[in-house]
Design a protein around this motif. Structure first.
Motif, PDB file in Angstrom:
ATOM      1  N   ARG A  27       0.830  -1.212   0.000  1.00 20.93           N
ATOM      2  CA  ARG A  27       0.000   0.000   0.000  1.00 20.93           C
ATOM      3  C   ARG A  27       0.863   1.261   0.000  1.00 20.93           C
ATOM      4  NH1 ARG A  27      -3.000  -2.975   3.887  1.00 20.93           N
ATOM      5  NH2 ARG A  27      -4.643  -4.072   2.773  1.00 20.93           N
ATOM      6  N   PHE A  50      -6.766   9.301   2.400  1.00 18.04           N
ATOM      7  CA  PHE A  50      -7.077   9.099   3.818  1.00 18.04           C
ATOM      8  C   PHE A  50      -7.523   7.665   4.091  1.00 18.04           C
ATOM      9  CE2 PHE A  50      -7.603  13.747   3.374  1.00 18.04           C
ATOM     10  CZ  PHE A  50      -6.561  14.106   4.218  1.00 18.04           C
ATOM     11  N   TYR A  51      -8.229   7.075   3.136  1.00 21.51           N
ATOM     12  CA  TYR A  51      -8.641   5.675   3.278  1.00 21.51           C
ATOM     13  C   TYR A  51      -7.404   4.772   3.348  1.00 21.51           C
ATOM     14  CZ  TYR A  51     -10.085   1.021   1.833  1.00 21.51           C
ATOM     15  OH  TYR A  51     -10.253  -0.338   1.754  1.00 21.51           O
ATOM     16  N   LEU A  53      -4.226   5.615   3.993  1.00 28.37           N
ATOM     17  CA  LEU A  53      -3.428   5.914   5.183  1.00 28.37           C
ATOM     18  C   LEU A  53      -4.064   5.314   6.437  1.00 28.37           C
ATOM     19  CD1 LEU A  53      -2.321   9.605   4.536  1.00 28.37           C
ATOM     20  CD2 LEU A  53      -0.898   7.544   4.457  1.00 28.37           C
ATOM     21  N   GLY A  54      -5.393   5.394   6.540  1.00 27.80           N
ATOM     22  CA  GLY A  54      -6.091   4.790   7.664  1.00 27.80           C
ATOM     23  C   GLY A  54      -5.926   3.286   7.696  1.00 27.80           C
ATOM     24  N   LEU A  55      -6.036   2.674   6.523  1.00 29.11           N
ATOM     25  CA  LEU A  55      -5.855   1.230   6.416  1.00 29.11           C
ATOM     26  C   LEU A  55      -4.439   0.825   6.818  1.00 29.11           C
ATOM     27  CD1 LEU A  55      -7.633  -1.123   5.533  1.00 29.11           C
ATOM     28  CD2 LEU A  55      -6.793  -0.800   3.210  1.00 29.11           C
ATOM     29  N   ALA A  57      -2.431   2.478   8.849  1.00 23.46           N
ATOM     30  CA  ALA A  57      -2.276   2.683  10.298  1.00 23.46           C
ATOM     31  C   ALA A  57      -2.935   1.555  11.089  1.00 23.46           C
ATOM     32  CB  ALA A  57      -2.864   4.035  10.699  1.00 23.46           C
ATOM     33  N   VAL A  58      -4.177   1.231  10.751  1.00 25.59           N
ATOM     34  CA  VAL A  58      -4.909   0.191  11.492  1.00 25.59           C
ATOM     35  C   VAL A  58      -4.227  -1.160  11.336  1.00 25.59           C
ATOM     36  CG1 VAL A  58      -7.083  -1.102  11.546  1.00 25.59           C
ATOM     37  CG2 VAL A  58      -7.121   1.392  11.470  1.00 25.59           C
ATOM     38  N   GLU A  59      -3.848  -1.511  10.108  1.00 27.68           N
ATOM     39  CA  GLU A  59      -3.231  -2.817   9.885  1.00 27.68           C
ATOM     40  C   GLU A  59      -1.856  -2.918  10.544  1.00 27.68           C
ATOM     41  OE1 GLU A  59      -2.706  -6.118   6.365  1.00 27.68           O
ATOM     42  OE2 GLU A  59      -3.440  -4.134   5.856  1.00 27.68           O
TER      43      GLU A  59
END
Length: 160
Positions: A27, A50-51, A53-55, A57-59
């Motif tokens: 990613r 943002f989607y 980057l969020g993915l 961070a969470v993963e």
């Protein structure tokens, strides 16, 4: 005194971490170069950025938290001991979610590809580029396996 984690549990946890972080590496590549090897303006602005980057961070956080099942820091928060049952319940909830996400995602990608419908796999140019992308995602299925093994080992260590 609590026994140290079993060697096989530590290995399983590291397998889960590596399997969870490999798609993160892909990613990050997508943010910079896109599905091919050219600049990816569609990922550098707006909602998609943002989607992704969020993915990422969470993963990344979820992957690294697996190590808490085999490291001393995973048993304490701010110096207070976390009840083992709570650790197992939270980890099992996460493992269930990861298992479902990977199973559903895998099923969708396989069925879309078999029907010739465009999807993230087919959007990457065939050949070594697609092989590289698949090399980052194929081990993803080991994340829940390693996580479940580490959870069982954690429970056995605390309740055996």
């Amino acid at each position: 005194m609590l026994k140290p984690p079993q060697r096989w549990a530590v290995i399983a946890a590291w397998v889960a971490v590596a399997a969870g972080l490999l798609p993160v590496i892909w990613r990050l590549h997508m943010l910079v170069w896109g599905a091919g090897w050219s600049p990816a303006p569609e990922f550098q602005h707006g909602g998609r950025l943002f989607y992704v980057l969020g993915l990422i961070a969470v993963e990344t956080i979820a992957s690294l938290l697996v190590l808490g099942l085999v490291q001393p820091w995973g048993e304490r928060i701010a110096g207070h001991r976390i009840p083992p049952g709570l650790v197992v319940a939270i980890a099992a909830t996460g493992a269930t979610l990861v298992s479902l996400i990977i199973a559903v995602t895998g099923w969708q990608l396989v069925t879309l590809t078999m029907r010739g419908i465009s999807n993230p796999v087919t959007q990457v140019e065939a050949g070594w580029k697609r092989a590289l992308m698949l090399a980052h995602y194929a081990p993803w299925v080991l994340w829940p396996v390693g996580l479940w093994v580490a959870i069982v080992a954690f429970a056995r260590r605390h309740w055996a």
